[in-house]
Design an enzyme around this catalytic site. Structure first.
Site, PDB file in Angstrom:
ATOM      1  N   ASP A   1      45.268  29.325  20.987  1.00  0.00           N
ATOM      2  CA  ASP A   1      45.478  28.917  22.372  1.00  0.00           C
ATOM      3  C   ASP A   1      45.104  30.060  23.299  1.00  0.00           C
ATOM      4  OD1 ASP A   1      47.957  30.618  22.770  1.00  0.00           O
ATOM      5  OD2 ASP A   1      48.699  29.298  21.187  1.00  0.00           O
TER       6      ASP A   1
ATOM      7  N   GLU B   1      21.190  36.089  -4.009  1.00  0.00           N
ATOM      8  CA  GLU B   1      22.194  35.772  -2.981  1.00  0.00           C
ATOM      9  C   GLU B   1      22.546  37.020  -2.165  1.00  0.00           C
ATOM     10  OE1 GLU B   1      24.654  31.993  -4.872  1.00  0.00           O
ATOM     11  OE2 GLU B   1      25.102  34.009  -5.599  1.00  0.00           O
TER      12      GLU B   1
END
Ligand code: GLA
Length: 740
Positions: free
Chosen positions: A538, A618
Site C-alpha cells: 500500500d 542458463e
C-alpha cells in the site's frame, strides 16, 4: 490552485490541478456541499446550480433550514456526513457522547489556505520536493453541541493532477467523546453512472482487478486483518462505463494506510454516488478527552479524462516522487539473489557464501539472507522475536559473512519479521504479555505465531534496540521487513479497557513509528516491504520502503496477473520481482528462463533459486538478463508504463516509454498454444507519433518506422511464438527531427 469566492453568506471553494477541478460550497446554513469533481473548470464557474432539491418524503430537514422542506441532509451532496442527524446514508463520522446520544452534525466554521503539503500525524503522507509543492486548504467544521471540531484537509498537486483528503477531529469540549467512526473522506458525486474497479485476491494471488457497476446496494472493500491485506487492496477506481485504458473519465482513490481500512461506493435514492474511504470502523472506537485529537490517514485522489493508463501514470509519478523516500528513491537498486526458495531454512554460512560466489560471477549485486538466521529457527514454528544471530548455524557472525560477501563485490541484505513473536522463543518466555492475546482465551495462531503488541513503547524499544544492534554489527545495506499473519486477538496489557477500540490503529502507528526510527538511525538502508508477499502493498508502506515483495507467488504466468493488477496504482519500481526455479514451487509450472526474467525485470529485479543448478547456457542467459535489466532500468524505474493487453486476452503485453519519448520497450508473453498458429499482433503505445524509431527484432534485425506507424499499425511478431514464450522489443529514436 485553490480559489475561494465569497457571495452573500456562501463560500465557494475550487481546487484546481492541471486537468481537474474539485468544487465545494459552504452554503448559507454552513453545510459543506460537494458540487463537482472532474475536468478542470474555468474561473467563475459555480456548479451549485446542479443541485436539484425537492421535498422528498422521509428525508427530514435540519433546524437551520427552518421551514424549507426541500432542504435535507439526506439528499444533498456533502463533504462530511454525520451519523444520527438526518443524513440516513452511510456516515463519515459517528460520535458517541457522554450522555449516551449519537449524533454528529458539523457546520462550517472557518478555513485556511497554506503553502506546501499538510502532514498527517504519525502517518505517511505526500510530501513536497523541489519539483513538486502542494497547496493546502483546511476547512474547519464544528459540532456546536459538543464543541468538537473537524478539520478537513485538502492537498492540491497542480501538475500531477492529484488532490488529497484527510480529516482531524479535535475535542474542544469539556466532555469525553467516543469516536465510533472517522473516515478520511466522504464524496457525493451527483451525476455519475460509474463502474468500480477494485483489486482482490488471496495469499500468493494478490490484486486481481474486478470491475462492477455501482448500484444502490453498497460495494465495499475492507480489511479487519490489522494490515491492508492480500484480500483487498486499499485503492479503487470509479470510471465511466465506457472507460478503457485510453479513454473515459476515471477517478482513483488510494489510501496511504497499512491497517484496517474500508472503502465503498453506493448510489443513494437520488442516484447520487456516495464514495467513502478510511479506517475501517469495525472494531474501532477511539476516546477523545478534552483537547485530544485524532487524525485519519490520507486519501490520494486523482482524475483522468483520458482513461486508465493515464490515471495509473499519475499515481506512479506522485507515489514515486512524493511518497517514496530515502536513498533508493532514485538511486539504482541492486539486482539481488534471495536464498529463500533456494534453501528455505536449510542453510549454513558456507552454503550462503557459495550462493554469493556464484551470484557475483553472474553479475548479481546483493545477497539477501532470508528467514532462519536468528534464534532457534530451523522451521517456522519457533524463534520469532529472538533477534540474535545464530552463529552456530551460520558458522560465524554477520560481520564475517557480510564482509566476505562485500569482498566479492556484493552488498548484503537481511530478513526480519519484527512485528511477530513465536511462543517458543526467549522473548515470549520473558514477556508473554507483549503478545496480542486476550486473557482467558486461547489466541488464534497463524503460521504458529502471534503478533506483538506494537502499540507498546517497550515492545518497540526492544525491537529498535535489537535491530539497531544487528544492523550496526555488520555491513547490512538492505532489510526485508516481513509480516506473516493476519492480526486478531486485540488486547493490550498496557492500556485500559476503554481504549481497546484504539488498538488496531495504534498497532499501525506503532509500526510506522518503529520504521521511522529505524530509517532515521540508518538513513542509507534500503527497505523492502513484505507481508507473505503482497499482503501490505500500500501507499503507506511505500513511504518507508520504496519496493515491496509483490507476491509469494513467483510463477511468471501468475505474476502477469498479479503485476498487472498492482500496476493500476503502484509504480513499477516498487514491485519486488524475482526469477525462480522451474517447476515453480507454488504452481508446479515450467516456463522458459527468458520469460521468467522478462516478467521479473518489469519490477525491482532479482533471483531466488539455486544458482548451482543452472546449466552453463542458463548462466550465460542470466548474465545477459542482468545486462538487459540495467539497460532498461531508466525506463522501468523512471519512465511511463502502458498496459497493452490484459492477461486474459491470450497474450499479455505492456510497455515503458522514457518521459522524453526517445526510448521505449515492450514486453509480450504468449499465454496460449494452438495448432496452425495465428499471428501475434500488438499495438505499441507511448511513442511520439512524429518521431522515428528503430525497433530491434530478433537476431539483430531491425525495422525503422514512425511512432505513429508502430502505434496505429502495431507490430506483428514475425515468428511463431509458443506458449509462455516472451519477447522484449526496444524502440530507439533514430533522429531527433520529425519523421517527415
Ligand atoms: C514470507 C515471505 C517470503 C519468505 C518467508 C520466510 O512468506 O513472503 O518471501 O521471506 O516469509 O519465512
Amino acid at each position: 490552485m485553490i480559489s475561494v469566492k465569497k457571495e452573500n453568506k456562501e463560500l465557494l471553494f475550487t481546487l484546481s490541478t492541471y486537468e481537474s477541478s474539485y468544487q465545494m460550497k459552504a452554503d448559507r446554513y454552513g453545510v459543506l456541499l460537494h458540487l463537482f469533481y472532474g475536468e478542470r473548470l474555468n474561473e467563475g464557474d459555480d456548479l451549485s446550480r446542479l443541485i436539484f432539491r425537492t421535498d422528498m418524503g422521509f428525508s427530514g430537514n435540519p433546524a437551520c433550514a427552518g421551514t424549507d422542506r426541500a432542504y435535507s441532509l439526506d439528499t444533498l451532496p456533502q463533504e462530511v456526513s454525520g451519523f444520527g442527524a438526518g443524513d440516513f446514508r452511510d456516515s463519515m463520522v459517528e460520535l458517541l457522547h457522554e450522555d449516551g446520544s449519537r449524533a454528529a452534525e458539523f457546520y462550517f466554521d472557518s478555513y485556511e489556505i497554506m503553502d506546501g503539503s499538510y502532514k498527517v500525524d504519525g502517518m505517511p503522507a505526500l510530501y513536497d520536493t523541489s519539483a513538486t509543492k502542494g497547496e493546502t486548504l483546511v476547512i474547519t467544521m464544528r459540532e456546536a453541541a459538543s464543541d468538537v471540531e473537524l478539520k478537513l484537509c485538502y492537498g492540491v498537486y497542480e501538475k500531477e493532477n492529484v488532490i488529497t483528503r484527510a480529516a482531524k477531529l479535535i475535542n474542544k469540549g469539556k466532555k469525553r467523546v467516543s469516536v465510533q467512526k472517522l473516515l478520511s473522506m466522504n464524496l457525493d458525486m451527483m451525476f455519475f453512472d460509474a463502474d468500480m474497479i477494485y483489486f482482490t485476491g488471496r495469499h500468493a494471488f494478490e490484486r486481481e482487478p474486478e470491475r462492477v457497476p455501482v448500484r444502490h446496494a453498497k460495494t465495499e472493500i475492507k480489511s479487519v486483518r490489522g494490515m491492508s491485506s492480500h484480500q483487498y487492496n486499499p485503492a479503487f477506481i470509479l470510471c465511466e462505463k465506457k472507460a478503457d485504458e485510453d479513454s473515459g473519465k476515471c477517478y482513483g482513490f488510494c489510501l496511504a494506510y497499512s491497517g484496517n481500512f474500508a472503502a465503498s461506493a453506493q448510489r443513494d435514492q437520488k442516484n447520487q454516488t456516495r464514495v467513502q474511504m478510511g479506517i475501517n470502523p469495525d472494531g474501532f472506537c477511539y476516546l477523545l478527552g478534552k483537547d485530544e485529537e485524532l487524525m485519519t490517514p490520507q486519501v490520494i485522489m486523482s482524475f483522468s479524462k483520458d482513461g486508465l493508463t493515464k490515471l495509473s501514470q499519475q499515481y506512479h509519478d506522485i507515489i514515486r516522487e512524493n511518497m517514496c523516500r530515502g536513498k533508493y528513491k532514485h538511486e539504482k537498486r541492486p539486482v539481488l539473489i534471495n536464498n529463500w526458495e533456494a534453501t528455505y531454512f536449510d542453510f549454513d554460512g558456507q552454503k550462503l557464501l557459495n550462493i554469493a560466489e556464484q551470484a557475483a560471477e553472474l553479475g548479481i549485486e546483493m545477497l539477501v539472507l532470508d528467514d532462519g538466521w536468528f534464534g532457534k529457527r530451523d522451521d517456522d514454528n519457533s524463534g520469532l522475536g529472538d533477534w540474535f544471530v545464530n552463529e552456530k548455524k551460520l558458522g560465524g557472525n554477520l560481520q564475517d559473512i557480510g564482509g566476505r560477501i562485500n569482498d566479492m563485490g556484493m552488498k548484503f541484505g537481511l530478513w526480519f519479521e519484527p512485528e511477530m513473536i513465536s511462543e517458543d522463543s526467549g522473548l515470549y518466555r520473558a514477556h508473554p504479555d507483549w503478545a496480542l492475546a486476550i486473557p482467558d482465551r486461547e489466541p488464534n495462531r497463524a503460521r504458529n505465531q502471534l503478533a506483538l503488541d506494537m502499540s507498546r513503547t517497550d515492545v518497540r524499544d526492544y525491537l529498535f534496540e535489537r535491530m539497531s544492534a544487528i544492523l550496526s554489527s555488520a555491513p547490512i545495506a538492505y532489510v526485508k521487513w516481513d509480516l506473516n499473519r493476519s492480526i486478531c486477538d486485540m488486547y493490550s496489557h498496557a492500556s485500559k479497557p476503554e481504549h481497546s477500540g484504539e488498538l488496531y490503529h495504534k498497532y499501525v502507528l506503532g509500526v510506522y513509528d518503529l520504521l521511522e526510527r529505524l530509517l532515521a538511525r540508518f538513513p542509507e538502508l534500503m527497505l523492502e516491504g513484505c507481508s507473505g508477499g503482497g499482503g501490505r502493498f500500500d501507499a503507506g508502506m511505500l513511504y518507508y520502503s520504496p519496493q515491496i515483495w509483490c507476491s509469494d507467488n513467483t510463477d511468471a504466468i501468475n505474476r502477469l496477473t498479479i503485476q498487472y493488477g498492482t500496476s493500476f496504482f503502484y509504480p513499477i519500481s516498487s514491485v519486488g520481482s524475482h526469477v525462480s526455479a522451474c517447476p515453480n514451487h507454488q504452481t508446479g509450472r515450467s516456463v522458459p528462463l527468458k520469460t521468467r526474467a522478462d516478467v521479473a525485470m518489469s519490477g525491482s529485479f532479482g533471483y531466488e533459486l539455486d544458482l548451482g543448478k543452472l546449466t552453463d547456457e542458463e548462466k550465460l542467459q542470466v548474465k545477459e538478463q542482468i545486462a538487459q535489466f540495467h539497460d532498461l532500468y531508466e525506463l522501468t524505474h523512471e519512465g511511463d508504463y502502458y498496459r497493452l493487453a490484459a492477461p486474459k486476452e491470450g497474450v499479455m503485453a505492456w510497455a515503458f516509454a522514457a518521459k522524453d519519448k526517445r526510448r521505449a520497450f515492450l514486453t509480450l508473453v504468449r499465454l496460449e498454444a494452438e495448432g496452425n498458429p495465428l499471428p501475434v499482433h500488438v499495438f505499441m503505445k507511448g511513442l511520439d507519433k512524429d518521431k522515428s524509431y528503430r525497433c530491434m527484432l530478433k537476431n539483430d534485425t531491425s525495422v525503422i518506422n514512425s511512432g505513429a506507424a508502430f502505434m496505429s499499425g502495431g507490430i506483428t511478431i514475425p515468428w511463431t511464438m509458443g506458449q509462455y514464450e516472451s519477447v522484449v522489443m526496444v524502440f530507439e529514436e533514430v533522429n531527433h527531427g520529425s519523421f517527415a
